[in-house]
Design an enzyme around this catalytic site. Structure first.
Site, short mmCIF file in Angstrom:
data_model
loop_
_atom_site.label_atom_id
_atom_site.label_comp_id
_atom_site.label_asym_id
_atom_site.label_seq_id
_atom_site.Cartn_x
_atom_site.Cartn_y
_atom_site.Cartn_z
N SER A 22 -0.77 6.84 1.71
CA SER A 22 -1.39 5.56 1.37
C SER A 22 -2.82 5.84 0.91
O SER A 22 -3.02 6.61 -0.02
CB SER A 22 -1.34 4.61 2.57
OG SER A 22 -1.79 3.33 2.21
N HIS A 49 1.72 3.93 -1.35
CA HIS A 49 1.44 2.49 -1.41
C HIS A 49 0.69 2.17 -2.70
O HIS A 49 -0.35 2.78 -2.99
CB HIS A 49 0.61 2.06 -0.20
CG HIS A 49 1.36 2.15 1.09
ND1 HIS A 49 0.74 2.15 2.31
CD2 HIS A 49 2.68 2.23 1.35
CE1 HIS A 49 1.64 2.22 3.27
NE2 HIS A 49 2.83 2.29 2.72
N ASP A 142 2.44 2.54 8.60
CA ASP A 142 3.70 2.81 7.91
C ASP A 142 4.00 4.30 7.99
O ASP A 142 3.10 5.14 7.87
CB ASP A 142 3.58 2.37 6.44
CG ASP A 142 4.90 2.37 5.71
OD1 ASP A 142 5.96 2.39 6.37
OD2 ASP A 142 4.88 2.35 4.47
#
Length: 208
Positions: A22, A49, A142
């Site tokens: 991310s 992401h 996540d």
């Protein structure tokens, strides 16, 4: 803590690599993917992401920098060795039991679509002990649940050392939830990934 012997990764059993990142992930992937040698025997599945509102240029950018083929994943596409697949913006990326890719517009997970958990959980169901899953830098949780699924299925888990990450939240969350077989800096991880070309057999998706 990193293992003393990199061969403990059991490269002979690996069939695929899944990577989640991310915040800070573009630079982290830039330290890993260009080091993959031509002839790298495993498919590499990547969730980073991304903003959903615009197309991503990541696959094209990395394809120009890498010795392996890099492209954006397509729905129903067969998984091939020596190929890096990026999840497209606003789609979850999954591995199907027949070792094809699937794209999904199911709801976001932890506010993210694509979500790392979705990739890891589906890839662990398909590859079991043949999966190496890697959690890199990021500012969310996540990947933590997905990494736990990978470990339950017998796969191998690497996590970027939180202290070395641009954003330590995601690797730290993964370690708390799932632990890891090893933690590495990006430099260490890149060198070990490159050595898989010498020890892992060609992978055509199936564990045979």
């Amino acid at each position: 803590m990193a293992p003393e012997d990199p061969t403990c990764v059991a490269a002979a059993h690996l069939r695929a690599v899944a990577i989640g990142a991310s915040a800070g992930g573009v630079d982290a992937l830039g330290a890993l993917l260009p080091g993959l040698p031509a002839g790298f025997p495993l498919p590499v599945l990547v969730v980073l992401h991304l903003p959903p509102q615009r197309p991503s240029q990541l696959a094209a950018m990395f394809n120009a920098r890498c010795a392996v083929d890099v492209h954006e994943a397509q729905d129903k596409e067969p998984i091939r060795p020596g190929t890096v697949y990026f999840a497209p913006p606003d789609y979850h990326l999954l591995v199907e039991p027949d070792f094809t890719l699937a794209l999904s517009v199911d709801p976001p997970v932890l506010y993210s679509r694509p979500a790392i958990d979705v990739l890891f959980e589906s890839a662990s169901a398909a590859y079991a002990e043949g999966l190496l899953a890697i959690v890199l830098t990021g500012a969310s949780h996540d990947g933590a649940a997905g990494l736990a699924a990978v470990r339950r299925a017998g796969g191998t888990a690497w996590v970027q050392q939180p202290a070395s990450a641009a954003s330590p939240v995601m690797p730290a969350a993964a370690l708390r939830a799932a632990g890891a077989d090893a933690t590495y800096t990006l430099s260490e991880m890149g060198k070990l990934l490159a050595t898989l070309a010498e020890s892992a057999p060609p992978a055509h998706g199936r564990l045979n």
